[in-house]
Enzyme design. Structure first.
Site, mmCIF file in Angstrom:
data_model
loop_
_atom_site.group_PDB
_atom_site.id
_atom_site.type_symbol
_atom_site.label_atom_id
_atom_site.label_comp_id
_atom_site.label_asym_id
_atom_site.label_seq_id
_atom_site.Cartn_x
_atom_site.Cartn_y
_atom_site.Cartn_z
ATOM 1 N N ARG A 129 -11.308 -9.801 -3.291
ATOM 2 C CA ARG A 129 -11.063 -9.332 -1.938
ATOM 3 C C ARG A 129 -10.863 -7.819 -1.919
ATOM 4 O O ARG A 129 -10.191 -7.257 -2.782
ATOM 5 C CB ARG A 129 -9.837 -10.037 -1.363
ATOM 6 C CG ARG A 129 -9.418 -9.577 0.033
ATOM 7 C CD ARG A 129 -8.289 -8.561 -0.020
ATOM 8 N NE ARG A 129 -7.780 -8.217 1.312
ATOM 9 C CZ ARG A 129 -6.909 -7.242 1.547
ATOM 10 N NH1 ARG A 129 -6.437 -6.511 0.556
ATOM 11 N NH2 ARG A 129 -6.510 -6.985 2.784
ATOM 12 N N VAL A 130 -11.433 -7.143 -0.947
ATOM 13 C CA VAL A 130 -11.256 -5.714 -0.765
ATOM 14 C C VAL A 130 -10.752 -5.469 0.647
ATOM 15 O O VAL A 130 -11.340 -5.961 1.612
ATOM 16 C CB VAL A 130 -12.569 -4.942 -1.001
ATOM 17 C CG1 VAL A 130 -12.363 -3.453 -0.741
ATOM 18 C CG2 VAL A 130 -13.075 -5.166 -2.423
ATOM 19 N N GLY A 131 -9.665 -4.732 0.778
ATOM 20 C CA GLY A 131 -9.109 -4.418 2.086
ATOM 21 C C GLY A 131 -9.578 -3.073 2.595
ATOM 22 O O GLY A 131 -10.616 -2.543 2.182
ATOM 23 N N ASP A 132 -8.773 -2.481 3.460
ATOM 24 C CA ASP A 132 -9.173 -1.238 4.120
ATOM 25 C C ASP A 132 -8.969 0.005 3.274
ATOM 26 O O ASP A 132 -9.607 1.029 3.515
ATOM 27 C CB ASP A 132 -8.418 -1.079 5.438
ATOM 28 C CG ASP A 132 -6.917 -0.920 5.232
ATOM 29 O OD1 ASP A 132 -6.330 -1.733 4.483
ATOM 30 O OD2 ASP A 132 -6.319 0.002 5.812
ATOM 31 N N THR A 135 0.833 -1.211 0.000
ATOM 32 C CA THR A 135 0.000 0.000 0.000
ATOM 33 C C THR A 135 0.866 1.258 0.000
ATOM 34 O O THR A 135 1.959 1.273 0.543
ATOM 35 C CB THR A 135 -0.951 0.052 1.217
ATOM 36 O OG1 THR A 135 -1.764 -1.121 1.237
ATOM 37 C CG2 THR A 135 -1.852 1.264 1.187
ATOM 38 N N GLY A 190 -5.427 -5.370 6.052
ATOM 39 C CA GLY A 190 -6.602 -4.538 5.855
ATOM 40 C C GLY A 190 -7.843 -4.993 6.582
ATOM 41 O O GLY A 190 -8.640 -4.172 7.045
ATOM 42 N N THR A 239 -1.723 1.381 6.475
ATOM 43 C CA THR A 239 -1.139 0.264 5.736
ATOM 44 C C THR A 239 -0.971 -0.920 6.674
ATOM 45 O O THR A 239 -0.601 -0.742 7.838
ATOM 46 C CB THR A 239 0.224 0.656 5.131
ATOM 47 O OG1 THR A 239 0.864 -0.512 4.606
ATOM 48 C CG2 THR A 239 1.149 1.293 6.155
ATOM 49 N N GLY A 240 -1.270 -2.110 6.174
ATOM 50 C CA GLY A 240 -1.151 -3.295 7.016
ATOM 51 C C GLY A 240 -2.166 -4.342 6.617
ATOM 52 O O GLY A 240 -2.594 -4.406 5.462
#
Length: 312
Positions: A201-204, A173, A227, A224-225
């Protein structure tokens, strides 16, 4: 450790880069990419443009740089494809725009801004986001543009882990936060997600309040990390809420969320958080966070290795 008099800051992801893990050419490439992004945003601020303009410009540079997991350097999902997410937020009025699962748009962060400014929506995903891009003048970008050999190799390694391999974990990210001459804040974040993640898949990153948040009264944040945990912890907004309701400083607020709350939920990561006074915090519960910042006097600092950025 907070830093004062910051105009713009960027990150290239949380992860581990022990000193000596990069050769000189790779180190130079990472630092050059961070500095180019900072100077691109600062140039607009110097001409009186908004923090929103600055963070978009900075993230576009990082999206175009194959060193980073966004745009051209994005990782591959489990199907061997790239799906790109991005979000931008204007601290002046809390307007925001985001895209998820983009496949044929070179700069998702600019598309996110167009979602904010030319639609009634906040988040557009998948094929619809790429169609929206074409309808708004973005050129169609073929998939080969996003291919990099090292990201493909990382996918193969993830599917068939070498027995004795100890790969350097480079951040996932990119993001930017900025403050302009009117003391308004903005934040932007962009990512290719996680290597070998499930398709869809969708992260933060594109979730307002999870991976990205900006409120000119409090703070601009890019996370970042892992998500999924940043979503569960509503991490970016929580930093703003601590400043707003508990009246704590940006350093304490960001550290509480990133180094206490996120680990308690079972994961790690980092953030850059810039308050309305130009004070920057870059806490991380991962071993390190790739980041850089530009001060009011024009000086630039880039930080790659684990020992360059204190955890708080």
């Amino acid at each position: 450790m907070s830093i004062s008099e910051v105009v713009i800051a960027v990150h290239g992801g949380a992860g581990s880069l022990p000193r000596g893990s990069l050769d000189r050419s790779d180190e130079a490439a990472y630092r050059a990419g961070l500095e180019e992004a900072l100077r691109a945003g600062a140039a607009l601020l110097g001409r009186g443009q908004s923090a929103l303009d600055a963070v978009e410009a900075a993230v576009r540079v990082l999206e175009d740089d194959p060193c980073f997991n966004a745009g051209r350097g994005a990782v591959f999902n489990t199907d061997g494809e790239q799906e790109l997410d991005a979000c931008i937020m204007d601290g002046r009025d809390l307007r925001s725009g985001a895209v998820a699962g983009v496949r044929n748009t070179k700069n998702p962060i600019s598309l996110a801004r167009v979602v904010m400014e030319r639609s009634k929506h906040v988040l557009i995903a998948g094929h619809g986001a790429d169609i929206f891009a074409l309808r708004n003048g973005f050129p169609y970008t073929t998939r080969d543009y996003f291919f990099t050999q090292r990201r493909w190799d990382a996918l193969i390694d993830a599917k068939n882990p070498p027995e004795a391999a100890q790969p350097v974990q480079v951040g996932e990210t990119v993001g930017a936060v900025a403050i302009d001459a009117r003391h308004e804040l903005a934040a932007a974040t962009s990512t290719g997600g996680q290597t070998d993640m499930l398709a869809g898949r969708v992260g933060d990153t594109p979730i307002v309040g999870a991976g990205t948040y900006a409120d000119s009264r409090t703070v601009a944040v890019s996370c970042t990390g892992i998500g999924e945990v940043f979503i569960r912890g509503v991490a970016a907004y929580d930093i703003s809420a601590l400043i707003d309701y508990a009246h704590v400083g940006v350093e304490e607020a960001a550290a509480r969320v990133v180094t206490e709350k996120i680990p308690a939920l079972g994961a790690a990561g980092g953030a850059i958080a810039l308050d309305r006074h130009g004070t920057l915090a870059a806490p991380h519960s991962s071993p390190g966070i790739i980041n850089g910042f530009l001060l009011r006097d024009g000086s630039v600092v880039t930080r790659l290795y684990d020992d360059e950025t204190p955890p708080r």
